[in-house]
Design a protein around this motif. Sequence first.
Motif, PDB file in Angstrom:
ATOM      1  N   ALA A  34      62.503  69.992  30.731  1.00 58.39           N
ATOM      2  CA  ALA A  34      63.226  70.405  31.188  1.00 58.39           C
ATOM      3  C   ALA A  34      63.584  70.722  32.770  1.00 58.39           C
ATOM      4  O   ALA A  34      63.717  69.188  33.430  1.00 58.39           O
ATOM      5  N   GLY A  35      63.390  71.623  33.551  1.00 56.55           N
ATOM      6  CA  GLY A  35      63.597  71.758  34.949  1.00 56.55           C
ATOM      7  C   GLY A  35      64.974  72.729  34.879  1.00 56.55           C
ATOM      8  O   GLY A  35      65.625  72.191  33.947  1.00 56.55           O
ATOM      9  N   SER A  36      65.214  74.086  35.523  1.00 50.74           N
ATOM     10  CA  SER A  36      66.191  74.315  35.557  1.00 50.74           C
ATOM     11  C   SER A  36      67.127  74.003  35.707  1.00 50.74           C
ATOM     12  O   SER A  36      68.348  73.957  35.360  1.00 50.74           O
ATOM     13  N   ASP A  87      64.068  73.581  26.197  1.00 49.19           N
ATOM     14  CA  ASP A  87      65.439  74.195  26.606  1.00 49.19           C
ATOM     15  C   ASP A  87      66.417  73.741  26.183  1.00 49.19           C
ATOM     16  O   ASP A  87      67.566  74.262  26.897  1.00 49.19           O
ATOM     17  N   THR A  91      62.529  80.282  27.426  1.00 50.69           N
ATOM     18  CA  THR A  91      61.991  79.319  28.782  1.00 50.69           C
ATOM     19  C   THR A  91      63.464  78.738  28.440  1.00 50.69           C
ATOM     20  O   THR A  91      64.031  78.184  27.310  1.00 50.69           O
ATOM     21  N   GLY A  92      64.398  79.360  29.895  1.00 47.53           N
ATOM     22  CA  GLY A  92      65.677  77.688  30.241  1.00 47.53           C
ATOM     23  C   GLY A  92      66.787  79.082  29.271  1.00 47.53           C
ATOM     24  O   GLY A  92      67.652  78.517  29.654  1.00 47.53           O
ATOM     25  N   ILE A 116      64.308  77.432  42.679  1.00 46.91           N
ATOM     26  CA  ILE A 116      62.748  76.952  42.596  1.00 46.91           C
ATOM     27  C   ILE A 116      62.607  75.629  43.924  1.00 46.91           C
ATOM     28  O   ILE A 116      62.277  75.728  44.130  1.00 46.91           O
ATOM     29  N   PHE A 130      54.857  71.186  33.082  1.00 48.25           N
ATOM     30  CA  PHE A 130      54.560  72.373  32.925  1.00 48.25           C
ATOM     31  C   PHE A 130      53.969  72.542  31.370  1.00 48.25           C
ATOM     32  O   PHE A 130      54.699  71.794  31.020  1.00 48.25           O
ATOM     33  N   LEU A 190      61.068  68.291  35.311  1.00 48.05           N
ATOM     34  CA  LEU A 190      59.865  68.381  34.998  1.00 48.05           C
ATOM     35  C   LEU A 190      60.009  68.311  33.133  1.00 48.05           C
ATOM     36  O   LEU A 190      60.643  68.556  32.586  1.00 48.05           O
ATOM     37  N   ASN A 221      67.288  81.710  40.209  1.00 47.56           N
ATOM     38  CA  ASN A 221      65.906  81.682  39.465  1.00 47.56           C
ATOM     39  C   ASN A 221      64.552  81.377  41.053  1.00 47.56           C
ATOM     40  O   ASN A 221      63.875  80.658  40.831  1.00 47.56           O
ATOM     41  N   ASP A 235      69.446  79.069  32.484  1.00 44.15           N
ATOM     42  CA  ASP A 235      70.016  77.878  32.403  1.00 44.15           C
ATOM     43  C   ASP A 235      70.881  77.816  31.425  1.00 44.15           C
ATOM     44  O   ASP A 235      71.929  77.554  32.039  1.00 44.15           O
ATOM     45  N   ARG A 283      52.535  70.591  38.917  1.00 46.79           N
ATOM     46  CA  ARG A 283      52.845  69.858  40.260  1.00 46.79           C
ATOM     47  C   ARG A 283      53.737  70.341  41.345  1.00 46.79           C
ATOM     48  O   ARG A 283      54.496  69.190  42.295  1.00 46.79           O
ATOM     49  N   ARG A 307      60.532  82.214  41.040  1.00 50.67           N
ATOM     50  CA  ARG A 307      59.422  82.210  40.518  1.00 50.67           C
ATOM     51  C   ARG A 307      57.882  82.122  40.949  1.00 50.67           C
ATOM     52  O   ARG A 307      58.282  81.613  42.599  1.00 50.67           O
ATOM     53  N   ASN A 329      68.119  71.277  32.396  1.00 53.63           N
ATOM     54  CA  ASN A 329      69.131  72.138  31.968  1.00 53.63           C
ATOM     55  C   ASN A 329      70.728  72.792  32.046  1.00 53.63           C
ATOM     56  O   ASN A 329      71.224  73.209  31.318  1.00 53.63           O
ATOM     57  N   TYR A 351      52.641  75.615  35.588  1.00 55.21           N
ATOM     58  CA  TYR A 351      53.427  74.262  36.733  1.00 55.21           C
ATOM     59  C   TYR A 351      51.313  73.195  36.988  1.00 55.21           C
ATOM     60  O   TYR A 351      50.873  74.153  37.183  1.00 55.21           O
TER      61      TYR A 351
HETATM   62  O1  KDG Z   1      64.645  78.035  33.657  1.00 55.13           O
HETATM   63  C1  KDG Z   1      63.789  77.684  33.370  1.00 55.13           C
HETATM   64  C2  KDG Z   1      62.890  76.604  33.806  1.00 55.13           C
HETATM   65  O2  KDG Z   1      61.496  77.179  34.508  1.00 55.13           O
HETATM   66  C3  KDG Z   1      61.888  75.598  33.264  1.00 55.13           C
HETATM   67  O3  KDG Z   1      62.129  74.531  32.642  1.00 55.13           O
HETATM   68  C4  KDG Z   1      61.025  75.058  34.697  1.00 55.13           C
HETATM   69  O4  KDG Z   1      62.360  74.364  36.320  1.00 55.13           O
HETATM   70  C5  KDG Z   1      61.600  74.917  35.989  1.00 55.13           C
HETATM   71  C6  KDG Z   1      60.750  75.692  37.198  1.00 55.13           C
HETATM   72  O5  KDG Z   1      60.260  75.456  37.696  1.00 55.13           O
HETATM   73  O6  KDG Z   1      60.478  76.859  36.591  1.00 55.13           O
END
Ligand code: KDG
Length: 310
Positions: free
Chosen positions: A33-35, A291, A251-252, A136, A89, A11, A163, A255, A107, A165, A38, A105
């Motif tokens: 980013a994006g888990s 992140d 955030t991150g 995620i 995001f 992301l 993770n 990860d 997305r 969300r 990361n 988000y």
């Molecule tokens: O852990 C951090 C992530 O939450 C962030 O990089 C965004 O991947 C993400 C998400 O889907 O929340």
Amino acid sequence: MKTMVTLGEILIELNAVTSGPLRHVNYFEKHVAGSEANYCVAFVRLGNNCVYIGRVGRDEFGHNAIEWLRGKGVNVDHVKFDDNPTGIFFVQRDYPVPLHSESIYYRKGSAGSRLSPEDVDENLVRGGDLVHSTGITLAISSSARDSVFKAFSLNGNRSFDTNIRLKLWTPEEARTTIMKLLKDYPVKYLITDVDDSRILVGESDPDRASAILREYAEVVVMKQGPKGASLYHDGGKYFSPGYSVPVEDVTGAGDALGGTFLSLVMSGFSMEKALDYAIVSSTLNVMIRGDQENLPGLSEIEAFLKEMDK
Ligand code: KDG
């Protein structure tokens, strides 16, 4: 060197430069980013390889993500370009909860959510030393979820970060899907936290939750925010405390901890030492926006620890 094969959504993060409600924020800073991305960067920073399976848009943000991750040493040869846009995001910081970051988000229908089982190269996944994904990726679409199940069916050396969300699915959906994955494909490493454990097994006490989750994982890492994290394996427990530092954006951080831990364990570190080092990685992560920019290598972690005399 060990190779981790990772599936997920990359992301673009637009992080508020100032704290407070986004309606009053005028400047945003862009980060990749994006888990799972990361995790990959943290893993690579500690000297191992990470191959990423996913999709980005055929757009400027997609190119940005690919070029950035390639520059960090992540193998992006298996990331496909998709006609749908790269997901983005925003991060709102310190409001309404001080020191807390909220992800907002944009997305739905993103390129990353179109990850599909046909993207999962069987030989690539079978050949990895570890295959990793997160809750995620299970949540973003049914094709992404099927991709994780397929990848986990191909390699027994699995790692998973729960993770959860709650903007992506309900607690019930999260519990059903994650527990099905763990029952079908027990993992070597399960990285989770007390909030996710409450959703998954109805227990937020770290010891009791881990005792239940150990049925599905050889090793459980239970993150406990700024307090630190606990490690459970072979019937034993180890706790590594966190450090008190100025917090910019959390955030991150999880990860950073997970990716560093996995990479060091794969390199032969004891799990206890790997966790101590992983805590340093997450500590550095919370001190900046973004992140991946503060993810440390071994020498930086050791410089930190020398200074802290841990
Ligand atoms: O852990 C951090 C992530 O939450 C962030 O990089 C965004 O991947 C993400 C998400 O889907 O929340």
